[in-house]
Design a protein around this motif. Structure first.
Motif, mmCIF file in Angstrom:
data_model
loop_
_atom_site.group_PDB
_atom_site.id
_atom_site.type_symbol
_atom_site.label_atom_id
_atom_site.label_comp_id
_atom_site.label_asym_id
_atom_site.label_seq_id
_atom_site.Cartn_x
_atom_site.Cartn_y
_atom_site.Cartn_z
ATOM 1 N N ALA A 194 0.861 -1.192 0.000
ATOM 2 C CA ALA A 194 0.000 0.000 0.000
ATOM 3 C C ALA A 194 0.894 1.238 0.000
ATOM 4 N N PHE A 195 0.411 2.312 -0.601
ATOM 5 C CA PHE A 195 1.192 3.543 -0.666
ATOM 6 C C PHE A 195 0.232 4.711 -0.794
ATOM 7 N N SER A 196 0.736 5.903 -0.511
ATOM 8 C CA SER A 196 -0.076 7.125 -0.542
ATOM 9 C C SER A 196 0.274 7.949 -1.756
ATOM 10 N N VAL A 197 -0.762 8.494 -2.368
ATOM 11 C CA VAL A 197 -0.622 9.434 -3.480
ATOM 12 C C VAL A 197 -1.402 10.677 -3.076
ATOM 13 N N GLY A 198 -0.687 11.658 -2.500
ATOM 14 C CA GLY A 198 -1.379 12.834 -1.986
ATOM 15 C C GLY A 198 -2.339 12.442 -0.872
ATOM 16 N N GLN A 199 -3.597 12.800 -1.054
ATOM 17 C CA GLN A 199 -4.616 12.492 -0.046
ATOM 18 C C GLN A 199 -5.197 11.095 -0.200
ATOM 19 N N TYR A 200 -4.724 10.335 -1.189
ATOM 20 C CA TYR A 200 -5.299 9.027 -1.476
ATOM 21 C C TYR A 200 -4.361 7.911 -1.010
ATOM 22 N N ARG A 201 -4.960 6.884 -0.463
ATOM 23 C CA ARG A 201 -4.216 5.675 -0.101
ATOM 24 C C ARG A 201 -4.618 4.585 -1.098
ATOM 25 N N VAL A 202 -3.609 4.031 -1.782
ATOM 26 C CA VAL A 202 -3.837 3.066 -2.857
ATOM 27 C C VAL A 202 -3.350 1.697 -2.403
ATOM 28 N N VAL A 203 -4.223 0.704 -2.516
ATOM 29 C CA VAL A 203 -3.885 -0.676 -2.151
ATOM 30 C C VAL A 203 -4.106 -1.557 -3.379
ATOM 31 N N PRO A 204 -3.049 -2.045 -4.033
ATOM 32 C CA PRO A 204 -3.241 -2.936 -5.186
ATOM 33 C C PRO A 204 -3.767 -4.295 -4.739
ATOM 34 N N ARG A 205 -4.616 -4.881 -5.559
ATOM 35 C CA ARG A 205 -5.048 -6.246 -5.307
ATOM 36 C C ARG A 205 -4.049 -7.172 -5.994
ATOM 37 N N MET A 206 -3.196 -7.779 -5.172
ATOM 38 C CA MET A 206 -2.075 -8.542 -5.725
ATOM 39 C C MET A 206 -2.223 -10.046 -5.521
ATOM 40 N N THR A 207 -3.191 -10.483 -4.746
ATOM 41 C CA THR A 207 -3.270 -11.901 -4.409
ATOM 42 C C THR A 207 -4.106 -12.694 -5.401
ATOM 43 N N THR A 208 -5.128 -12.090 -5.964
ATOM 44 C CA THR A 208 -6.038 -12.810 -6.847
ATOM 45 C C THR A 208 -5.765 -12.425 -8.298
ATOM 46 N N PRO A 209 -5.293 -13.360 -9.117
ATOM 47 C CA PRO A 209 -5.067 -13.032 -10.533
ATOM 48 C C PRO A 209 -6.396 -12.760 -11.239
ATOM 49 N N ALA A 210 -6.352 -11.855 -12.208
ATOM 50 C CA ALA A 210 -7.528 -11.533 -13.003
ATOM 51 C C ALA A 210 -7.498 -12.352 -14.294
ATOM 52 N N PRO A 211 -8.627 -12.940 -14.683
ATOM 53 C CA PRO A 211 -8.647 -13.721 -15.923
ATOM 54 C C PRO A 211 -8.587 -12.816 -17.141
ATOM 55 N N GLY A 212 -7.977 -13.309 -18.191
ATOM 56 C CA GLY A 212 -7.894 -12.595 -19.465
ATOM 57 C C GLY A 212 -7.820 -13.591 -20.606
ATOM 58 N N PHE A 213 -7.635 -13.072 -21.809
ATOM 59 C CA PHE A 213 -7.564 -13.936 -22.983
ATOM 60 C C PHE A 213 -6.573 -13.362 -23.978
ATOM 61 N N ARG A 214 -6.190 -14.195 -24.949
ATOM 62 C CA ARG A 214 -5.335 -13.762 -26.054
ATOM 63 C C ARG A 214 -5.723 -14.526 -27.312
ATOM 64 N N ILE A 215 -5.462 -13.911 -28.463
ATOM 65 C CA ILE A 215 -5.735 -14.529 -29.753
ATOM 66 C C ILE A 215 -4.750 -13.956 -30.759
ATOM 67 N N GLY A 216 -4.298 -14.776 -31.701
ATOM 68 C CA GLY A 216 -3.323 -14.270 -32.658
ATOM 69 C C GLY A 216 -2.852 -15.328 -33.642
ATOM 70 N N PHE A 217 -1.613 -15.140 -34.117
ATOM 71 C CA PHE A 217 -1.028 -16.000 -35.142
ATOM 72 C C PHE A 217 0.378 -16.402 -34.715
ATOM 73 N N TRP A 218 0.850 -17.503 -35.285
ATOM 74 C CA TRP A 218 2.207 -17.959 -35.011
ATOM 75 C C TRP A 218 2.809 -18.562 -36.272
ATOM 76 N N ALA A 219 4.132 -18.555 -36.304
ATOM 77 C CA ALA A 219 4.898 -19.239 -37.340
ATOM 78 C C ALA A 219 5.972 -20.047 -36.635
ATOM 79 N N ARG A 220 6.490 -21.079 -37.333
ATOM 80 C CA ARG A 220 7.476 -21.958 -36.688
ATOM 81 C C ARG A 220 8.524 -22.363 -37.707
ATOM 82 N N TYR A 221 9.776 -22.290 -37.269
ATOM 83 C CA TYR A 221 10.906 -22.754 -38.071
ATOM 84 C C TYR A 221 11.559 -23.919 -37.341
ATOM 85 N N ASN A 222 11.500 -25.112 -37.910
ATOM 86 C CA ASN A 222 12.101 -26.314 -37.333
ATOM 87 C C ASN A 222 13.500 -26.492 -37.902
#
Length: 261
Positions: free
Chosen positions: A68-96
């Motif tokens: 936790a840390f202070s930014v002026g008059q605000y106290r900010v507490v990051p939520r660090m214990t619970t990961p947030a779900p997300g997604f990804r999509i794209g393309f790949w190439a492969r050289y063997n």
């Protein structure tokens, strides 16, 4: 005539004795060995170049040097214990390459989206009647939208026909969020400041394992940023420490569509 009959008897006896000498002990007849089975056909060699589509599910988390840390008059507490779900999509190439083409270089280009959360408390807020000065809110939760374009360059090695280990660098370009593109006004200035503090460009490293079956490569990877993904927060002309790192666990599938054979 008697001499002729005697000669025939001697010839027949010699032939029978010779055939008995050729038999194995016990007199059993051993059948000839069966013909050797034809060797199984070898697996077709891998193509030098391959490519296709990728998709994945991410568990994204940001961490700070302080819980936790202070930014002026605000106290900010990051939520660090619970990961947030997300997604990804794209393309790949492969050289063997290499002996048996067991080594691979797999460039990947993808779009990903995740979130991080902060709990913000306004220390200037008061329970007294009327709005006190600089008390835009008492407490709130705010989320940061992480939309990124990623360019990964993992190098892999096939331990077996199906099992692969891989790892390499990742470059990320964050897409600005709506909070950054629009003026949110005084009531959300701390949210605007947090979003503006996020870096546009990032560098990370990832490593993981994969299982290749036919045209599909299933992977599980861990990724950790090498650079801070956030810089100092600026509020009312003052700068405050805001050193975020990002990490995530990704479960992905790479579908091979080229070559077709």
């Amino acid at each position: 005539m008697q001499k002729l009959l005697l000669l025939l008897l001697l010839t027949t006896g010699a032939a029978q004795a010779q055939s008995l000498d050729l038999l194995p002990p016990g007199g059993a007849v051993v059948p000839p060995p069966p013909p050797a089975a034809a060797p199984l056909p070898a697996a077709p060699p891998r193509s030098t170049w391959q490519g296709g589509l990728l998709m994945g599910h991410d568990l994204f988390r940001v961490t700070n040097q302080r819980p936790a840390f202070s930014v002026g008059q605000y106290r900010v507490v990051p939520r660090m214990t619970t990961p947030a779900p997300g997604f990804r999509i794209g393309f790949w190439a492969r050289y063997n390459f290499g002996p048996g083409r067991r080594w691979l270089l797999q460039p990947e280009a993808s779009y990903s989206r995740s979130q991080s959360w902060h709990r913000v408390t306004n220390t200037a807020a008061s329970t007294a009647p009327g709005p006190p000065p600089n008390a835009d809110f008492s407490a709130m939760s705010t989320s940061q939208d992480w939309q990124r374009l990623n360019l990964a360059l993992p190098v892999g090695y096939r331990l077996t026909r199906h099992l692969v280990v891989l790892g390499g660098p990742v470059l990320a370009r964050r897409i600005p969020t709506g909070y950054e593109r629009l003026d949110q006004g005084y009531s959300r200035r701390i949210v605007e400041s947090i979003n503006h503090s996020m870096r546009r460009n990032g560098l990370a490293w990832q490593a993981g394992v994969g299982y290749e079956a036919g045209r599909v490569l299933l992977t599980a990877r861990y990724e950790r940023s090498l650079l801070h993904v956030a810089r100092d927060i600026e509020l009312d002309g003052q700068r405050y420490a805001f050193r975020h790192f990002a990490s995530q666990v990704s479960f992905g599938a790479a579908l091979r569509v080229a070559p077709l054979r």
